[in-house]
Scaffold this motif. Structure first.
Motif, mmCIF file in Angstrom:
data_model
loop_
_atom_site.group_PDB
_atom_site.id
_atom_site.type_symbol
_atom_site.label_atom_id
_atom_site.label_comp_id
_atom_site.label_asym_id
_atom_site.label_seq_id
_atom_site.Cartn_x
_atom_site.Cartn_y
_atom_site.Cartn_z
ATOM 1 N N ILE A 77 63.536 10.732 58.625
ATOM 2 C CA ILE A 77 63.126 11.954 59.327
ATOM 3 C C ILE A 77 63.063 12.965 58.391
ATOM 4 O O ILE A 77 63.124 14.211 58.927
ATOM 5 C CB ILE A 77 63.887 12.138 60.296
ATOM 6 C CG1 ILE A 77 65.302 12.179 60.357
ATOM 7 C CG2 ILE A 77 63.609 10.792 61.594
ATOM 8 C CD1 ILE A 77 66.455 12.700 61.315
ATOM 9 N N GLY A 78 63.226 12.758 57.050
ATOM 10 C CA GLY A 78 63.183 14.077 56.275
ATOM 11 C C GLY A 78 64.364 14.707 55.693
ATOM 12 O O GLY A 78 64.551 15.941 55.226
ATOM 13 N N TYR A 79 65.731 14.093 55.910
ATOM 14 C CA TYR A 79 66.833 14.514 55.717
ATOM 15 C C TYR A 79 67.418 13.887 54.563
ATOM 16 O O TYR A 79 67.462 12.487 54.443
ATOM 17 C CB TYR A 79 67.872 14.693 56.865
ATOM 18 C CG TYR A 79 67.417 15.729 57.788
ATOM 19 C CD1 TYR A 79 68.124 17.128 57.903
ATOM 20 C CD2 TYR A 79 66.367 15.648 58.806
ATOM 21 C CE1 TYR A 79 67.948 17.903 58.669
ATOM 22 C CE2 TYR A 79 66.010 16.819 59.446
ATOM 23 C CZ TYR A 79 66.878 17.857 59.551
ATOM 24 O OH TYR A 79 66.509 18.917 60.559
ATOM 25 N N VAL A 80 68.268 14.544 53.525
ATOM 26 C CA VAL A 80 68.806 14.139 52.483
ATOM 27 C C VAL A 80 70.313 14.429 52.565
ATOM 28 O O VAL A 80 70.576 15.542 53.295
ATOM 29 C CB VAL A 80 68.423 14.368 51.146
ATOM 30 C CG1 VAL A 80 67.022 13.747 50.860
ATOM 31 C CG2 VAL A 80 68.186 15.733 50.959
ATOM 32 N N PHE A 103 73.988 16.408 55.775
ATOM 33 C CA PHE A 103 72.599 16.259 55.630
ATOM 34 C C PHE A 103 72.057 17.157 55.856
ATOM 35 O O PHE A 103 72.135 18.179 56.726
ATOM 36 C CB PHE A 103 72.062 14.900 56.585
ATOM 37 C CG PHE A 103 72.673 13.814 56.077
ATOM 38 C CD1 PHE A 103 71.729 13.087 55.292
ATOM 39 C CD2 PHE A 103 73.941 13.354 56.450
ATOM 40 C CE1 PHE A 103 72.303 11.582 54.864
ATOM 41 C CE2 PHE A 103 74.233 11.988 55.879
ATOM 42 C CZ PHE A 103 73.497 11.310 55.279
ATOM 43 N N VAL A 104 70.775 17.888 55.066
ATOM 44 C CA VAL A 104 69.957 18.945 54.986
ATOM 45 C C VAL A 104 68.573 18.599 54.965
ATOM 46 O O VAL A 104 68.350 17.334 54.523
ATOM 47 C CB VAL A 104 70.355 19.897 53.912
ATOM 48 C CG1 VAL A 104 71.798 20.367 54.120
ATOM 49 C CG2 VAL A 104 70.084 19.147 52.446
ATOM 50 N N PRO A 105 67.538 19.140 55.469
ATOM 51 C CA PRO A 105 66.320 18.800 55.230
ATOM 52 C C PRO A 105 65.704 18.618 53.714
ATOM 53 O O PRO A 105 66.365 19.597 53.155
ATOM 54 C CB PRO A 105 65.386 20.275 55.607
ATOM 55 C CG PRO A 105 66.458 20.601 56.626
ATOM 56 C CD PRO A 105 68.030 20.556 56.185
ATOM 57 N N GLU A 106 65.034 17.683 53.457
ATOM 58 C CA GLU A 106 64.809 17.497 52.049
ATOM 59 C C GLU A 106 64.241 18.746 51.394
ATOM 60 O O GLU A 106 64.486 18.875 50.187
ATOM 61 C CB GLU A 106 63.467 16.438 51.989
ATOM 62 C CG GLU A 106 63.910 15.131 51.952
ATOM 63 C CD GLU A 106 63.011 14.087 51.850
ATOM 64 O OE1 GLU A 106 62.808 13.226 50.902
ATOM 65 O OE2 GLU A 106 62.182 13.874 52.713
ATOM 66 N N GLU A 107 63.385 19.656 51.800
ATOM 67 C CA GLU A 107 62.933 20.552 51.271
ATOM 68 C C GLU A 107 63.857 21.811 50.754
ATOM 69 O O GLU A 107 63.574 22.494 49.683
ATOM 70 C CB GLU A 107 61.747 21.321 52.132
ATOM 71 C CG GLU A 107 62.003 21.954 53.231
ATOM 72 C CD GLU A 107 61.935 21.006 54.590
ATOM 73 O OE1 GLU A 107 62.411 21.460 55.672
ATOM 74 O OE2 GLU A 107 61.680 19.721 54.318
ATOM 75 N N SER A 108 64.979 21.551 51.270
ATOM 76 C CA SER A 108 66.080 22.472 51.004
ATOM 77 C C SER A 108 67.266 22.169 50.048
ATOM 78 O O SER A 108 67.848 22.677 49.874
ATOM 79 C CB SER A 108 66.838 23.216 52.466
ATOM 80 O OG SER A 108 67.490 22.153 52.909
ATOM 81 N N ALA A 109 66.994 20.859 49.852
ATOM 82 C CA ALA A 109 67.837 20.198 48.840
ATOM 83 C C ALA A 109 67.477 20.419 47.532
ATOM 84 O O ALA A 109 68.277 20.877 46.701
ATOM 85 C CB ALA A 109 67.797 18.574 49.079
#
Length: 62
Positions: free
Chosen positions: A45-48, A56-62
């Protein structure tokens, strides 16, 4: 047992990590799960996982 729905899992895991000062490994062991299972479900669901933040944070802010 961990929630089956990925969005509920995200909220649950981040809350547990924060409120109980747990590592992802500790949480997985406590809930009789695996880190890989949690990582895969939330990646879908787009979290890493950010180990430095222990959440866990959204992929784009990792």
């Amino acid at each position: 047992m961990l929630p089956g729905d990925a969005h509920i899992l995200l909220s649950y895991v981040n809350t547990q990590l924060r409120d109980h000062d747990l590592s992802l490994a500790d949480l997985a062991a406590e809930k009789d799960s695996s880190e890989e299972e949690i990582l895969e479900k939330l990646k879908a669901i787009g979290y890493v996982y950010r180990e430095d933040l222990r959440r866990f944070v959204p992929e784009e802010s990792a």
